[in-house]
Design an enzyme around this catalytic site. Sequence first.
Site, short mmCIF file in Angstrom:
data_model
loop_
_atom_site.label_atom_id
_atom_site.label_comp_id
_atom_site.label_asym_id
_atom_site.label_seq_id
_atom_site.Cartn_x
_atom_site.Cartn_y
_atom_site.Cartn_z
N ARG A 1 0.65 -1.40 -0.03
CA ARG A 1 -0.04 -0.01 0.18
C ARG A 1 0.85 1.35 -0.03
O ARG A 1 0.35 2.24 -0.36
CB ARG A 1 -0.96 -0.06 1.19
CG ARG A 1 -2.07 -1.02 0.88
CD ARG A 1 -3.34 -0.94 2.13
NE ARG A 1 -2.79 -1.44 3.16
CZ ARG A 1 -2.33 -2.64 3.61
NH1 ARG A 1 -2.98 -3.60 2.88
NH2 ARG A 1 -1.86 -3.05 4.83
N GLU B 1 4.59 -9.98 14.20
CA GLU B 1 3.99 -10.58 15.36
C GLU B 1 4.26 -12.31 15.39
O GLU B 1 4.82 -12.88 16.61
CB GLU B 1 2.66 -10.49 15.39
CG GLU B 1 2.00 -10.17 16.71
CD GLU B 1 0.58 -9.94 16.79
OE1 GLU B 1 0.03 -9.61 15.74
OE2 GLU B 1 0.08 -10.03 17.82
P1 AMP Z 1 4.54 -2.34 11.38
O1 AMP Z 1 5.77 -3.02 10.89
O2 AMP Z 1 4.03 -3.23 12.78
O3 AMP Z 1 4.94 -1.10 11.72
O4 AMP Z 1 3.28 -2.69 10.33
C1 AMP Z 1 3.50 -1.82 9.33
C2 AMP Z 1 2.98 -2.39 8.06
O5 AMP Z 1 1.81 -3.32 8.13
C3 AMP Z 1 2.40 -1.32 6.99
O6 AMP Z 1 3.14 -1.91 5.72
C4 AMP Z 1 0.89 -1.67 7.17
O7 AMP Z 1 0.37 -1.65 5.66
C5 AMP Z 1 0.70 -3.00 7.71
N1 AMP Z 1 -0.36 -2.79 9.05
C6 AMP Z 1 0.08 -2.98 10.29
N2 AMP Z 1 -1.04 -2.75 11.20
C7 AMP Z 1 -1.96 -2.52 10.27
C8 AMP Z 1 -3.22 -1.88 10.59
N3 AMP Z 1 -3.90 -2.14 12.04
N4 AMP Z 1 -4.06 -1.79 9.56
C9 AMP Z 1 -3.67 -1.69 8.39
N5 AMP Z 1 -2.22 -1.94 7.91
C10 AMP Z 1 -1.56 -2.41 8.95
#
Ligand code: AMP
Length: 171
Positions: free
Chosen positions: A60, A97
């Site tokens: 995205r 996770e």
């Molecule tokens: P993080 O590595 O945990 O910061 O996760 C970021 C990535 O996961 C991004 O590329 C987002 O598209 C996706 N992502 C994580 N959490 C969400 C959420 N609650 N809603 C939509 N996309 C998320």
Amino acid sequence: MNIDQLKNEIRDVPDFPKPGIVFKDITPLLEDSHAFDSLIHHMCESVDKKPTKLVAIDSRGFIFGAAMASKLHCGLVLARKKGKLPSETYSQEFQLEYGTDTLEIHKSSLSDEDTVVIVDDVLATGGTAEAATKLCEQAGAKVLSYSFLIELGFLNGKQKLSSPIHSLIKY
Ligand code: AMP
């Protein structure tokens, strides 16, 4: 459109893709051309130091990164999931996770002459953006800042990132 109006067009989808996660669904924003124009305008305005390249994160991040790169007149580099890029790549594993994932960029995309803004839709725990940062560093490029549409502040992803973060919509 102002930030509250944009926020109203983000749909919360509980328990997607797994129980306990509230997914921020941005598809309604993309379907509204005024909203999309407006959010790209706001995201571009927050880029205070113009980079040579934007690095957009699979998948995205590509939507926002491409529109911003066109407006800001800078190059676009795709940070893709493992195995998608055809030429020689730098590769960076990161923690999810459950389990791990890997992002890659073409070695030819960045050099030590590049300054970069990293773009994605959501900053959650920060692991993905941190991996993109390490890819830029492997290439010798300097990360100036980050641009996110959404920041999930309660997950404290900014702790993993040391350059300035601009996020349009915060939860
Ligand atoms: P993080 O590595 O945990 O910061 O996760 C970021 C990535 O996961 C991004 O590329 C987002 O598209 C996706 N992502 C994580 N959490 C969400 C959420 N609650 N809603 C939509 N996309 C998320």
